[in-house]
Design a protein around this motif. Structure first.
Motif, short mmCIF file in Angstrom:
data_model
loop_
_atom_site.label_atom_id
_atom_site.label_comp_id
_atom_site.label_asym_id
_atom_site.label_seq_id
_atom_site.Cartn_x
_atom_site.Cartn_y
_atom_site.Cartn_z
N MET A 24 2.55 1.75 -3.39
CA MET A 24 1.86 1.95 -4.74
C MET A 24 1.21 3.16 -4.49
SD MET A 24 2.86 -0.10 -6.68
CE MET A 24 3.81 -1.55 -6.47
N TYR A 25 0.67 3.52 -3.19
CA TYR A 25 -0.39 4.60 -3.19
C TYR A 25 -0.09 5.69 -3.72
CZ TYR A 25 -3.97 7.65 -1.31
OH TYR A 25 -4.89 8.58 -1.23
N THR A 40 0.77 -1.33 0.09
CA THR A 40 0.11 0.08 -0.03
C THR A 40 1.01 1.29 -0.08
OG1 THR A 40 -1.52 -1.15 1.47
CG2 THR A 40 -2.08 1.21 1.17
N GLY A 41 1.95 1.21 1.21
CA GLY A 41 2.86 2.55 0.91
C GLY A 41 3.49 2.83 -0.37
#
Lengths: 165, 182, 653
Positions: free
Chosen positions: C370-371, C367-368
């Motif tokens: 790709m966000y 998440t971190g």
């Protein structure tokens, strides 16, 4: 415990694991996200205290280095053409940091409207430009073989060095 | 499909979504509309900054007002010390031959060096301004040379390309943007 | 001539890999014994061809054949021989060859060591490996040919990025790639199992050594990369949550989960579908991480030259490998038989918890990483996610892992109770509390807690062994007999767990690091980072392909001889790039670390660090890898399960 109960226990463990992961992420997103801003954004509505990435060009003639309490501090102005911000940075500036060149700085806005950088990246250092360099070299034989080695990387990176004084 | 099958198809769905997103990003990167490492260019869609540049031989200088006189213009920043500019030059000559008006700004370049550069490599430019201190470049938010801006008849920047224009950039990006201006 | 031979061998390897992909799998499907028997030969043939090709590339680099574009772009006649050799894989084209070569080695290893696997299974595994090889070789031939000629040949080459001219980085990529690519074998086993429609205990037993070997290499690779960043980038940090680092961490996390869930498959025949999915996910993450970096989508401090056009090919390749395997999974996994049953509180339960937490950590790291991309794509918001995000999410999820990894091993299979398990390792808890309290006198709360946690893991690992041999509860002789009878894998696991504790202790120490940026004149003495430093002089030095500005400094320590250090800045002659060479003095319990910055008005800007416990970070990585390696040596892993008649299966690590 029944088979069903055991299955539910596993589902519960997964739920708690993923749930806490989601909750932690959302919580961290709300406080630890670093937005990219331009000097004009800061001039319009800068919130002091938040961690930000400020990008723009180092204004020509604005860099001056001083020593404050034994620590070397660099002051310079970052501009996007519409507004400019005073930036101070304690530490070692990247090798390709130059006036008139793009930089990205990481830091926070202080109440007095200046920006305190904790990290400065020269936009055109070798970690930023390899695409253009590679493309250019792909067009191959670009450099004149009779002149020996190809032009140094810094000159491929456009504005970096050999500017006329 | 029962619940188990749905559950076991979920990874495929996630992967497909991710793949589609990356595909979009890659397409955007090729078209120049998406740049994950780029600093957003604040000037696209904005009027060109105000300037009045002295002439750079062999051309004639110009002001920002002259840029906005009803006809679209390709504005090209170059410098004699910049290797990619040499590489880009033939493409500019070809564009000029095909009838595209190209105006140039010599960036941080001594006047004689820039003149020599044009003499040696050919002159595709209608007007050439000299920006030795690099002030105008800062106003344009230039990230390097060469960099080109497509300015419409009203003096508004419609498109910009940081880096050398090559055949694929011209064909896939510049020409469509040029046609869009009519 | 040599480059053409290399090019031909590359094409030959590509053709062989297609044969390796198609014939054995078709043969296993039609039960054609001849085709099944052809699998090992094809795998060895491909390995041989690719080996020749890789040798030709190294040769071109060593003899400075600048008519090869790849050599001209990345090498230089002045470059030391070692970096001419390692430079062969230090660039995009060469690294693809290295990648494919390791994949071919995996195929060769399965062919060589897997003689006792059922023929059809081995054929399928080799076939799947061949299919992935085929993709990469095609990629190399079509988009990244390392043997492209350049005419006229330049007199000298453009030279390699000086940051990469470093012994640490010379061996980091092969190690890391071996880890990444090694996960192709569990992946191939997973696909083969899906094709066969059968996963059982013996499958778990075959998958484990391969997973373990790749895991060890990946652990070493990550540790080496982190160490390189620490001393070569000169930032004084060991982990920057950079996309490239995250890309290597993700398969490590899921690979660790796979390692543990495969135990459950082997011992209890449970978690079968999950393990298959993990095997697919681990290799998929290895692939996508590396190649997203190559395509330029993810950017990084240490990036290769990248190119979106190449990215499209890569994405297509990923689509086929990942999409294809997940499609197969969606179709075939429902048919796999359901697993065994166990109570939530049991060894299996602890391993499930480990899996859930590791995968949650992997999820937040994804998440971190790709966000920012997605927010740029969808919301057109430029933002970045840095270390604060990862620290705030990963640490809370890692803490329960650390707590559980000590309790898990002392719990019995099937059904256990928490309290008796805890009572068995009460003294580990006592040590942890004591270490935590002692640390609290000298450090803030969080690092003190981390030190306590590290002690918990290290003491807990020892407690696991003590518990197994019933030390102090049985007569010493009996305990010794038990110790001798204990499988090596038990030691391996305990050592690996303790290794993580060592790393955690190092990280906790690093959080107490002190650093200061100072402006020093030659001859001046200053106080910084809790030490006394003297700058004696600034001198120039000439290296083989660089000029160097060296600061000669001394650290003045009471009661000890002065410590001389020589941080420098190197300007490489062929690329106008300077690198920062940090000077590091390590005492085992702390690093003294000095970086030379720019000079102004005769004074030098220096950054001086005192990093307590820093060496422990990488030492822990090494200990983990050693633990894994010990487990590999266990005979049990090599003896087949009675369910299927198999015998030795070893692994070349």
């Amino acid at each position: 415990m029944t088979r069903k109960g055991r299955r539910w226990a596993i589902v519960l463990v997964c739920g708690v694991g993923l749930g806490s992961a989601t909750a932690l992420s959302l919580l961290a997103f709300s406080s630890d996200m670093v937005f990219f801003v331009a000097p004009s954004d800061l001039a319009a509505n800068g919130q002091p205290g938040r961690s930000l990435r400020l990008g723009g060009l180092v204004e020509a003639g604005s860099v001056h280095r001083v020593s404050e309490g034994g620590e070397p501090v660099a002051h310079f102005r970052v501009t996007d053409g519409k507004a400019s911000v005073d930036v101070s940075y304690t530490g070692i500036l990247p090798d390709l940091f130059r006036e008139g060149q793009g930089v990205v700085t990481l830091g926070t806005l202080r109440p007095d409207g200046t920006f305190r950088a904790s990290e400065v990246l020269a936009k055109h250092d070798e970690t930023y430009m390899p695409k253009d360099v590679a493309d250019a070299l792909k067009k191959a034989g670009m450099w004149d073989p009779t002149k020996g080695p190809p032009p140094p990387a810094a000159t491929w990176n456009a504005m970096a060095t050999r500017t006329a004084g | 499909m029962n619940r188990r099958q749905v559950l076991l198809t979920a990874p495929l769905g996630v992967a497909a979504l991710g793949g589609a997103a990356f595909w979009t990003m890659l397409r955007g990167m090729q078209r120049g509309t998406f740049d994950p490492r780029g600093v957003p260019s604040p000037i696209t869609g904005q009027p060109v900054p105000h300037f009045d540049l002295p002439a750079q031989a062999p051309g004639q200088g110009f002001t920002s007002a002259e840029l906005a006189q009803g006809k679209p213009v390709l504005l090209n920043f170059f410098a004699s010390w910049c290797v990619p500019c040499v590489q880009e030059h033939p493409a500019l000559l070809a564009l000029a031959k095909s009838g595209m008006p190209i105006w140039a700004i010599a960036y941080k370049d001594p006047e004689d060096k820039a003149a020599q550069f044009i003499q040696r490599h050919g002159d595709p430019y209608q007007r050439i301004g000299r920006d030795t201190p690099g002030r105008v470049a800062i106003d344009f938010g230039l990230s390097g040379v060469p960099e080109s801006f497509l300015v419409d008849g009203g003096g508004v920047v419609r498109w910009h390309w940081p880096g050398p224009l090559d055949a694929s950039v011209i064909q896939d990006r510049l020409q469509p943007a040029w046609r869009a201006l009519g | 001539m040599i480059p053409e031979l290399g090019h031909f061998a590359l094409a030959l390897a590509c053709a062989l890999s297609f044969a390796q992909a198609i014939l054995p799998i078709y043969g296993a499907w039609r039960r054609d014994e001849r085709l099944i028997a052809a699998a090992p030969g094809l795998a060895c043939g491909q390995l041989l061809a690719l080996g020749v090709s890789a040798f030709c590339l190294v040769w071109s680099n060593v003899v400075d054949d600048f008519s090869v574009l790849n050599v001209a772009e990345n090498s230089n006649s002045l470059k030391p021989l070692l970096y001419k050799i390692t430079g062969s894989w230090g660039n995009h084209e060469g690294s693809i060859i290295l990648w494919a070569l390791i994949l071919a080695l995996c195929g060769g290893a399965v062919a060589g060591f897997g003689r006792n696997l059922p023929g059809a299974l081995r054929a399928r595994v080799i076939g799947v490996l061949g299919a992935s090889s085929a993709g990469f070789l095609l990629f190399s031939l079509l988009t990244s040919n390392p043997f492209t000629r350049l005419w006229p040949a330049p007199i000298d080459g453009r030279d390699m990025n000086p940051l990469l001219q470093d012994p640490g980085l010379a061996f980091h990529p092969p190690m890391l790639y071996a880890g990444y690519v090694g996960f192709a074998v569990p992946f191939a086993f997973a696909i083969a199992a899906l094709l066969e429609g059968r996963v059982d205990a013996s499958w778990g037993r075959w998958v484990r050594p391969w997973t373990l070997a790749s895991w060890c290499l990946l652990t070493c690779g990550i540790a080496l990369g982190s160490w390189w960043a620490y001393y070569e980038l000169g930032w004084g940090g060991f982990w920057f949550w950079d996309p490239v680092e995250n890309a290597s961490l993700l398969p490590w996390l899921t690979g660790t989960a796979l390692l543990h869930s495969a135990i459950v498959v082997e011992k209890r025949e449970a978690l079968k579908i999950w393990t298959v999915l993990l095997a697919i996910a681990t290799f998929s993450l290895s692939l996508s991480g590396t190649f997203l970096v190559r395509s330029g989508i993810l950017n990084s401090v240490h990036a290769f030259a990248n190119d979106p056009a190449r990215g499209v090919f890569i994405l297509g390749l990923l689509g086929v490998v990942i999409g294809g395997s997940l499609l197969l999974f969606a179709i075939r996994a429902p048919a796999l038989s359901a697993g065994g049953i166990f109570a939530p509180v049991s060894r299996e339960g602890a391993l499930v918890l480990n899996n859930v937490l590791l995968c949650s950590i992997a999820a937040v790291v994804i998440t971190g990483t790709m966000y920012p991309l997605f927010s740029d794509l969808i919301l057109h918001d430029k933002l970045s996610v840095g270390a604060p995000f990862f620290n705030a999410t990963v640490i809370p999820l890692a803490v329960p892992v650390f707590a559980a990894m000590t309790i898990g091993p002392v719990m019995p299979w099937k059904r256990a109770a928490l309290l008796p398990a805890l009572l068995r390792i009460w003294w580990a808890a006592l040590i942890a509390v004591m270490v935590g309290l002692i640390a609290l006198t000298k450090a803030p709360v969080l690092p003190a807690l981390a030190f306590g946690g590290a002690a918990w893991m290290i003491a807990g690992a020892a407690a696991d062994i003590v518990e197994r041999i019933r030390l102090f509860r049985l007569p010493a002789g009996n305990s010794m007999a038990r110790l001798r009878g204990l499988p090596i894998a038990a030691f391996g696991a305990a050592i690996a767990h303790a290794g993580l504790g060592v790393t955690v202790a190092g990280i906790a120490g690093m959080s107490l690091a002190r650093q200061q940026v100072v402006l020093v004149h030659p001859g001046e003495q200053i106080q910084a980072a809790g030490l006394t430093w003297a700058l004696d002089s600034l001198t120039d030095r000439t290296g083989p392909n660089y000029n160097e500005r060296v600061a000669n400094i001394r650290v003045i320590r009471p009661g000890e001889p002065d410590l001389e250090m020589h941080p420098s800045r190197r300007a490489f002659t062929t690329q106008t790039v300077t690198t920062t060479e940090a000077a590091i003095h390590t005492t085992g319990f702390a690093d003294i670390y000095a970086v030379l910055g720019e000079e102004r008005d005769g004074a030098a800007v220096m950054r001086l660090h005192y990093n307590p416990m820093a060496p422990w970070i990488w030492l822990g990585g090494l200990v983990m890898a050693i633990g894994g390696g010990l487990s590999l040596a266990d005979r049990r892993l090599r003896v087949g399960a009675p369910a299927r008649k198999t015998v030795p299966l070893g692994v070349s690590a």
